[in-house]
Design a protein around this motif. Structure first.
Motif, PDB file in Angstrom:
ATOM      1  N   ARG A  74       0.843  -1.200   0.000  1.00 17.85           N
ATOM      2  CA  ARG A  74       0.000   0.000   0.000  1.00 17.85           C
ATOM      3  C   ARG A  74       0.884   1.258   0.000  1.00 17.85           C
ATOM      4  NH1 ARG A  74      -4.879   0.123   2.961  1.00 17.85           N
ATOM      5  NH2 ARG A  74      -4.070  -1.330   4.497  1.00 17.85           N
ATOM      6  N   GLY A  75       0.677   2.101  -0.983  1.00 14.29           N
ATOM      7  CA  GLY A  75       1.404   3.376  -1.018  1.00 14.29           C
ATOM      8  C   GLY A  75       2.832   3.267  -1.525  1.00 14.29           C
ATOM      9  N   THR A 275     -12.131   2.437  -8.355  1.00 22.04           N
ATOM     10  CA  THR A 275     -11.009   3.214  -7.821  1.00 22.04           C
ATOM     11  C   THR A 275      -9.688   2.761  -8.413  1.00 22.04           C
ATOM     12  OG1 THR A 275     -12.185   3.599  -5.757  1.00 22.04           O
ATOM     13  CG2 THR A 275      -9.804   3.883  -5.707  1.00 22.04           C
ATOM     14  N   ASN A 307      -5.375   1.228  -4.707  1.00 19.84           N
ATOM     15  CA  ASN A 307      -6.726   1.707  -4.348  1.00 19.84           C
ATOM     16  C   ASN A 307      -6.721   2.987  -3.528  1.00 19.84           C
ATOM     17  OD1 ASN A 307      -9.235   2.038  -2.787  1.00 19.84           O
ATOM     18  ND2 ASN A 307      -9.851   0.219  -3.892  1.00 19.84           N
ATOM     19  N   ASN A 308      -6.151   3.149  -2.401  1.00 24.84           N
ATOM     20  CA  ASN A 308      -5.267   2.338  -1.608  1.00 24.84           C
ATOM     21  C   ASN A 308      -5.879   1.841  -0.304  1.00 24.84           C
ATOM     22  OD1 ASN A 308      -3.361   2.968  -3.559  1.00 24.84           O
ATOM     23  ND2 ASN A 308      -2.093   4.189  -2.251  1.00 24.84           N
ATOM     24  N   ASN A 309      -7.209   1.822  -0.210  1.00 27.51           N
ATOM     25  CA  ASN A 309      -7.777   1.183   0.973  1.00 27.51           C
ATOM     26  C   ASN A 309      -8.748   0.092   0.535  1.00 27.51           C
ATOM     27  OD1 ASN A 309     -10.424   2.319   0.653  1.00 27.51           O
ATOM     28  ND2 ASN A 309      -9.707   4.222   1.584  1.00 27.51           N
TER      29      ASN A 309
ATOM     30  N   ARG B 317      -8.968  12.790  -2.285  1.00 31.25           N
ATOM     31  CA  ARG B 317      -8.800  11.476  -2.898  1.00 31.25           C
ATOM     32  C   ARG B 317      -9.476  11.447  -4.271  1.00 31.25           C
ATOM     33  NH1 ARG B 317     -11.381   5.764  -1.893  1.00 31.25           N
ATOM     34  NH2 ARG B 317      -9.543   4.487  -2.198  1.00 31.25           N
ATOM     35  N   HIS B 381       4.565   5.374   4.031  1.00 27.74           N
ATOM     36  CA  HIS B 381       4.219   6.291   2.937  1.00 27.74           C
ATOM     37  C   HIS B 381       3.094   7.238   3.340  1.00 27.74           C
ATOM     38  CE1 HIS B 381       6.742   3.735   0.516  1.00 27.74           C
ATOM     39  NE2 HIS B 381       6.006   2.696   0.842  1.00 27.74           N
ATOM     40  N   SER B 384       1.109   9.436   0.689  1.00 26.10           N
ATOM     41  CA  SER B 384       0.204   8.595  -0.095  1.00 26.10           C
ATOM     42  C   SER B 384      -1.034   8.237   0.718  1.00 26.10           C
ATOM     43  CB  SER B 384       0.947   7.315  -0.506  1.00 26.10           C
ATOM     44  OG  SER B 384       0.050   6.363  -1.007  1.00 26.10           O
ATOM     45  N   HIS B 385      -0.840   7.824   1.959  1.00 24.86           N
ATOM     46  CA  HIS B 385      -1.978   7.394   2.770  1.00 24.86           C
ATOM     47  C   HIS B 385      -2.942   8.548   3.040  1.00 24.86           C
ATOM     48  CE1 HIS B 385       0.212   3.820   2.922  1.00 24.86           C
ATOM     49  NE2 HIS B 385       0.670   3.836   4.158  1.00 24.86           N
ATOM     50  N   TYR B 388      -4.683   8.906  -0.493  1.00 27.13           N
ATOM     51  CA  TYR B 388      -5.348   7.770  -1.132  1.00 27.13           C
ATOM     52  C   TYR B 388      -6.057   6.827  -0.175  1.00 27.13           C
ATOM     53  CZ  TYR B 388      -2.993   9.092  -5.437  1.00 27.13           C
ATOM     54  OH  TYR B 388      -2.581   9.779  -6.542  1.00 27.13           O
ATOM     55  N   SER B 389      -5.827   6.974   1.125  1.00 24.08           N
ATOM     56  CA  SER B 389      -6.452   5.984   2.010  1.00 24.08           C
ATOM     57  C   SER B 389      -7.197   6.571   3.203  1.00 24.08           C
ATOM     58  CB  SER B 389      -5.387   4.993   2.494  1.00 24.08           C
ATOM     59  OG  SER B 389      -5.994   3.886   3.107  1.00 24.08           O
TER      60      SER B 389
END
Lengths: 433, 433
Positions: A74-75, A275, A307-309, B317, B381, B384-385, B388-389
């Motif tokens: 992830r990421g 996504t 996605n990142n979740n 996002r 990261h 990014s999180h 994106y998350s």
């Protein structure tokens, strides 16, 4: 073991139906009765009685495409062209994956999914799937596990992969009290030669296993396929006989009208991954046309690396939003349809009859949403809020087969602190080795 | 009043910069120093010392377009064509709005925004704006308030609206210790005749007020504008002299290349509202081209009636995702850029120099994100999180001008339970009256 849940707002999963002041009786993991205005009688015998206090109950969410084995990535590289991302960020890291890495990533993914209301997920991966099966058994979640097979190798290696997949399928189906089913998963038409696909289809028919395959995710792969085989991928797979068995395709971003008609004709199910398709720059699948042709569309997150979740609420929301803007038509994919895709359609896409709705004789896979947050007010329009405003963090309780896996936003079957510690440790080992 | 926040991961808001083990000293609401590896000395005198324990600190998020006055209409009609939605769902309800309705809706919106990490929001509304000003004063949030003016009325009424807007501006700017600024807000080119726009521009110049206006949200309004005036909307506004004052346009979905060049030339700022534009079927703004032309792009949620939440994390996002898919190019709008749009660019778009970054001499508007959840692992990261998350529910603490407004996910300055009760009561009164 008889459980009563009463005084809640129950979204049954039937198109748009909401039972205000609804109740739900669960008997040994199965839904025995769903109704309105429960009245206690002296003869009632419940092991557990849960007063829902007006909270919202809905079927557990069903994530029909992903790769939790790679969740640690992830990421690890965003905003890159697909090939650069794969070659510089994904593959070099995955080449270093050990049992521990996969276990750490998969544990992280499962606890994230459970806490955000996903009760069933499909997994396509190629490493250490027995470990993932064990995590499913231990955590109480439900899963469809498939060993992803890339056919770019010798015939001996192809046969070995397929044998592995079949053996794994047999082992996994005996685990977790029926909560694990399996599919055969040739990776994609562009990575599997036709002869190999034929072998997979042969085994799938013989063993009555459904097939899961990536299909037409990028324009480039479709163009290359046409150059190589002189036909579009769906036509190719149909001619190979794949669709004689229940098939679930992931992505389906670049399909023409004839291909959509073929998918409809053969009852092929789609896992829509909006996504991931956006993030990798693949494009926007034509879901409104799929729905118009009565194709069964479900929803998947794809992996946390793209996605990142793994929040299926956010994926439902994206599904309900993206096509309105893309088609400049606010009437396409309404909230009822998006919820249906993430629940009932998900169960059908995975060929599991027992899940995806709150109704008599289904398994008791359901979630309870805390409806008290500001972003869910005024509370009148709950169906709208579940799709357009909620996120996974609103989920308070999660049940699979009547067993409580998440209570008050804490996972009861997994050690969150340990999982997070292990995930970071495993990632650092990978990253700095 | 000197505060120290140390041992955190500080995302300063400068392109991509992250201070690992960073610290932040706040002196009377201003950021005095930002640095690495704080070392205590005997001479230190802090009123408050906060050990961040590795948590993530970033500038407060800035929402540059919305209508919180109508927040009670969240979910009141989705999936409808724009005109049907306005005529059957929005306008009949808004016609019944009282002071109490607006107060209930705006309170709900402000607590939702604060809890999800928004420290500044722009409000364009036409009813009871003094009440919204009072809520801003009391809650501690920061706001740019503008009285939306529709010019489809007599000249006397137009003049009355403009006078109201100017008077309101004066009153609001004296409130809340400078946390309220104002703009003049003619609703849109299609609702404001040119002569009225000229009057607004004249007042804006005289009073040195920026202008905020809806622009080219739908294809239809642009086509009608061309039919009526023989030119595209941006050309029209440029010719009227609007862009001689600082102007922030909302939406900008349907702009041609010449219009983009004009916006760039005049330094006009854009509030990009991706979710609302998708949900109403308006389309997808060409943000990558705007960025290529160095147009200042910020992010807005629009109202909860067309979003349906006010979570700026979800909006960031969406901004980072949608253009990758739309352009089939994963390199456009990377995570750094999306974060910049929601912070630094937001401050510039609103013509407030003191906000949008964690750096010396800026006001101490910042938020602290709880980085311990599964969906934010591995924690390596963080940029990014965050984009994106994460979602708004990950926000743990919120500071505006150094004052803590949210602590441990609870708002300290507003009574959440009461607000939710009042919101539901007010909505029921509207809905069933």
């Amino acid at each position: 073991m008889k459980q009563l849940f009463y005084n809640g707002m129950i979204v049954t999963g039937k198109k748009g139906e909401i039972l205000k002041n609804g109740y739900l009786i669960v008997n040994n993991g199965k839904i025995e009765k769903v109704g309105l205005d429960f009245e206690f009688k002296d003869t009632d015998e419940f092991t557990e009685k849960v007063h829902l206090g007006g909270k919202w109950v809905l079927p557990g969410l069903i994530n029909t495409h992903g790769h939790i084995g790679s969740c640690l990535l992830r990421g690890n590289g965003d905003d890159l062209p697909l090939q650069e991302w794969l070659q510089s960020k994904m593959w070099p890291m995955e080449a270093k994956f050990t049992e521990k890495t996969v276990k750490a990533g998969a544990s992280l993914a499962i606890i994230e999914m459970l806490k955000s209301g996903t009760t069933t997920f499909l997994e396509m991966y190629h490493l250490h799937l027995d470990i993932i099966g064990q995590l499913v058994e231990d955590s109480g979640i439900r899963s469809v596990i498939s060993r992803g097979m890339i056919g770019h190798c010798s015939i001996e290696e192809q046969e070995k992969k397929l044998r592995e997949a079949c053996d794994l399928s047999k082992r996994l189906r005996s685990m977790a009290g029926g909560r694990i089913t399996t599919m055969l998963a040739p990776h994609a038409p562009y990575t599997c030669p036709p002869e190999f696909l034929k072998s997979v289809i042969y085994e799938a028919k013989k063993k009555q296993l459904p097939i899961h395959i990536h299909l037409s995710e990028t324009e480039q792969e479709v163009n290359e396929h046409i150059q190589k085989y002189g036909k579009r991928p769906v036509v190719h797979l149909a001619e190979l006989g794949m669709f004689d068995v229940h098939t679930l395709i992931a992505h389906g971003v670049h399909l023409d009208d004839e291909e959509l008609k073929l998918l409809a004709h053969f009852g092929v199910a789609v896992s829509h991954n909006p996504t991931s398709n956006l993030k990798l720059g693949s494009g926007i699948a034509d879901v409104p046309s799929m729905l118009n042709k009565n194709i069964l569309v479900s929803i998947g997150t794809d992996s946390a690396a793209s996605n990142n979740n793994l929040d299926m609420f956010q994926e439902m929301r994206m599904t309900a939003l993206i096509h309105k803007g893309n088609k400049q038509d606010p009437t396409v994919v309404n909230s009822e349809t998006a919820l249906l895709m993430a629940t009932h359609n998900g169960g059908r896409a995975l060929a599991i009859d027992d899940i995806g709705a709150i109704e008599t004789d289904k398994d008791a896979d359901f979630i309870i949403v805390d409806s008290s947050s500001p972003h869910l007010q005024p509370s009148e329009h709950l169906l709208s809020h579940l799709v357009y405003s909620a996120s996974g963090s609103d989920v308070e309780q999660v049940y699979v087969k009547g067993k409580c896996l998440v209570r008050n936003k804490e996972c009861l079957t997994m050690d969150e602190e340990k999982i997070i510690y292990e995930a970071n440790r495993a990632f650092k080992r990978l990253f700095y080795s």
